[in-house]
Design a protein around this motif. Structure first.
Motif, mmCIF file in Angstrom:
data_model
loop_
_atom_site.group_PDB
_atom_site.id
_atom_site.type_symbol
_atom_site.label_atom_id
_atom_site.label_comp_id
_atom_site.label_asym_id
_atom_site.label_seq_id
_atom_site.Cartn_x
_atom_site.Cartn_y
_atom_site.Cartn_z
ATOM 1 N N TYR A 7 0.722 -1.289 0.012
ATOM 2 C CA TYR A 7 0.044 0.038 0.070
ATOM 3 C C TYR A 7 0.791 1.407 -0.030
ATOM 4 C CZ TYR A 7 -3.984 3.085 1.020
ATOM 5 O OH TYR A 7 -4.665 4.152 0.939
ATOM 6 N N LEU A 10 2.299 1.751 -3.344
ATOM 7 C CA LEU A 10 1.165 2.374 -4.300
ATOM 8 C C LEU A 10 0.927 3.731 -4.252
ATOM 9 C CD1 LEU A 10 -1.431 2.023 -6.041
ATOM 10 C CD2 LEU A 10 -2.760 1.805 -3.910
ATOM 11 N N MET A 11 1.027 3.990 -2.673
ATOM 12 C CA MET A 11 0.868 5.785 -2.625
ATOM 13 C C MET A 11 2.087 6.464 -2.954
ATOM 14 S SD MET A 11 -1.855 5.530 -1.422
ATOM 15 C CE MET A 11 -2.243 7.191 -1.630
ATOM 16 N N LEU A 61 -7.310 -7.693 -3.271
ATOM 17 C CA LEU A 61 -8.403 -6.655 -3.157
ATOM 18 C C LEU A 61 -9.279 -6.732 -2.158
ATOM 19 C CD1 LEU A 61 -8.322 -5.463 -6.864
ATOM 20 C CD2 LEU A 61 -7.107 -4.662 -5.129
ATOM 21 N N LYS A 62 -9.622 -8.166 -1.816
ATOM 22 C CA LYS A 62 -10.813 -8.459 -0.883
ATOM 23 C C LYS A 62 -10.195 -8.446 0.701
ATOM 24 C CE LYS A 62 -13.863 -11.209 -3.837
ATOM 25 N NZ LYS A 62 -14.680 -12.141 -4.171
ATOM 26 N N MET A 63 -9.061 -7.959 0.894
ATOM 27 C CA MET A 63 -8.489 -8.057 2.149
ATOM 28 C C MET A 63 -9.422 -6.936 2.880
ATOM 29 S SD MET A 63 -4.670 -6.360 2.271
ATOM 30 C CE MET A 63 -4.266 -4.931 0.949
ATOM 31 N N ASN A 64 -9.748 -7.225 4.433
ATOM 32 C CA ASN A 64 -10.744 -6.570 4.995
ATOM 33 C C ASN A 64 -9.635 -5.335 5.655
ATOM 34 O OD1 ASN A 64 -12.179 -5.675 6.653
ATOM 35 N ND2 ASN A 64 -13.248 -7.595 7.499
ATOM 36 N N ALA A 65 -10.040 -4.307 5.311
ATOM 37 C CA ALA A 65 -9.438 -3.172 6.027
ATOM 38 C C ALA A 65 -9.849 -2.847 7.403
ATOM 39 C CB ALA A 65 -10.069 -1.664 5.085
ATOM 40 N N ASN A 66 -10.885 -3.452 7.870
ATOM 41 C CA ASN A 66 -11.316 -3.324 9.429
ATOM 42 C C ASN A 66 -10.638 -4.499 10.034
ATOM 43 O OD1 ASN A 66 -12.472 -0.916 8.972
ATOM 44 N ND2 ASN A 66 -14.236 -1.938 8.085
ATOM 45 N N ASP A 67 -10.022 -5.522 9.374
ATOM 46 C CA ASP A 67 -9.630 -6.731 9.959
ATOM 47 C C ASP A 67 -8.044 -6.921 10.264
ATOM 48 O OD1 ASP A 67 -11.871 -7.773 11.124
ATOM 49 O OD2 ASP A 67 -11.788 -9.394 9.381
ATOM 50 N N VAL A 70 -5.139 -3.624 6.223
ATOM 51 C CA VAL A 70 -4.611 -2.363 6.091
ATOM 52 C C VAL A 70 -5.869 -1.290 6.676
ATOM 53 C CG1 VAL A 70 -3.718 -0.403 4.691
ATOM 54 C CG2 VAL A 70 -3.203 -2.896 4.086
ATOM 55 N N PHE A 73 -6.956 3.991 9.575
ATOM 56 C CA PHE A 73 -6.152 5.057 9.906
ATOM 57 C C PHE A 73 -4.414 4.594 9.417
ATOM 58 C CE2 PHE A 73 -9.384 6.124 12.998
ATOM 59 C CZ PHE A 73 -9.320 7.336 12.898
ATOM 60 N N GLN A 75 -4.294 3.222 6.384
ATOM 61 C CA GLN A 75 -4.208 3.917 5.149
ATOM 62 C C GLN A 75 -4.041 5.342 5.122
ATOM 63 O OE1 GLN A 75 -7.527 3.102 2.621
ATOM 64 N NE2 GLN A 75 -7.687 0.912 3.130
ATOM 65 N N PHE A 79 -0.695 7.050 3.371
ATOM 66 C CA PHE A 79 -0.915 7.897 2.271
ATOM 67 C C PHE A 79 -0.071 9.196 2.514
ATOM 68 C CE2 PHE A 79 -3.232 11.883 1.373
ATOM 69 C CZ PHE A 79 -2.909 12.172 0.058
#
Lengths: 137, 201
Positions: A7, A10-11, A61-67, A70, A73, A75, A79
């Motif tokens: 990530y 990517l940023m 892409l199906k990774m859980n951003a809340n689990d 990433v 916060f 992210q 960034f």
């Protein structure tokens, strides 16, 4: 590769590309990596596109951003870190690449922030400002 | 309890599987990364990409307002979910078979409350934040917000009411941020002056 590192890259990559596109659209020649406007647009799109293609084909892409993959916060600070590093790289590379292009004592538009970069690189603008401060101007 | 508009969600998620190209495209839009990153990149582009210094300054203040709104909206939804624990209805995929299949195919199964939609609050918050300073420049952000939110309903993650609630929170937060920036005018001015020193504004 760890999702956070992916990530961050990517940023970093997409910010680098977007700075080139922004510098081209805003006509900030002091930030260009390439000698012409068209090439700067092309280069910016290429950097941005390559980074997007790399990330969105490699990352889960199906990774859980809340689990804990990433998180939201995470992210945000990734960034900020990526965009800041991309800015430093842009300042350094554009100043080196355009070293011969501008004269430090050339155009008098200095001291107007970002506007200075239409005719100067960051290094030139800083050097010019520093010299003037020493002279007491 | 199911949301009052669960019929719309059931109908929309029932379309998943009928057009694989649409599913791939909307699934790609719905993920946690593509649209948020693109929105950030649009804001970064706007920061540098304007030639006219007067217009650029307005955009800079607009982007500051958008970024502030995004942060505050995220915080507001966090408070609603974790502190107040407001959770009026279950997620669509927990109620409808079609939504379950849609979420399984296009997304994952989030555990946090359905209402309000964090995605809608943040994206609409940012778009409204920029709108208050520059109408034209906010159009791409609104386009991103609408696409992102539609994809979340299509993927069986949210009901349309979750999106409307999130968008309303986003609007309220953007208004609050705009007011705060007008009231504490010296703070954005300070940031702007600091940014000028390092050739960022």
């Amino acid at each position: 590769m760890a999702p956070t590192l992916q990530y961050f890259l990517l940023m970093l990559g997409s910010s680098l590309g977007v700075y080139q596109l922004g510098a081209a659209a805003g006509n900030f020649r002091g930030l260009w990596f390439f000698p012409r406007l068209g090439l700067t647009y092309l280069g910016g799109f290429a950097i941005l596109g390559a980074t997007y293609i790399w990330f969105f084909t490699c990352a889960d892409l199906k990774m859980n951003a809340n689990d804990g993959e990433v998180e939201g916060f995470e992210q945000l600070y990734l960034f900020l870190a990526g965009a800041a590093l991309a800015l430093v790289v842009t300042y350094l590379v554009s100043s080196v690449v355009n070293y011969r292009w501008v004269k430090a004592d050339g155009d008098p538009v200095i001291g107007k922030g970002l506007e200075d970069l239409k005719w100067h690189t960051v290094f030139h603008a800083i050097a010019y400002r520093w010299r003037n401060r020493k002279r007491g101007k | 309890m199911t949301a009052p508009d669960s019929g719309i969600s059931e109908w929309l998620t029932g379309l998943v599987g009928k057009c694989s190209v649409c599913d791939h495209l909307i699934g790609f839009i719905a993920n946690d990364f593509f649209m948020p990153v693109t929105m950030s990149m649009v804001m970064l582009f706007l920061w540098f990409g304007i030639r006219n210094p007067v217009q650029r300054k307005r955009i800079h203040y607009g982007v500051m307002c958008a970024a502030g709104s995004l942060g505050f909206a995220n915080l507001a939804v966090h408070i609603s979910n974790r502190v107040v624990e407001f959770d009026p209805w279950a997620r669509p995929f927990e109620v409808h078979e079609s939504a379950h299949r849609a979420a399984e195919t296009l997304f994952y199964f989030p555990h946090d409350p359905s209402f309000p939609s964090n995605a809608a609050a943040c994206t609409f918050g940012a778009a409204f934040g920029l709108l208050f300073y520059h109408r034209k420049a906010s159009i791409p952000l609104f386009a991103i917000a609408v696409l992102f939110c539609f994809s979340r309903v299509y993927a069986g993650i949210h009901y349309p009411l979750d999106i409307l609630g999130g968008a309303a929170i986003g609007f309220g937060i953007a208004l609050f941020t705009y007011g705060l920036m007008r009231f504490l005018w010296w703070l954005p001015d300070f940031f702007y002056a600091a940014a000028r020193k390092v050739y960022l504004a």
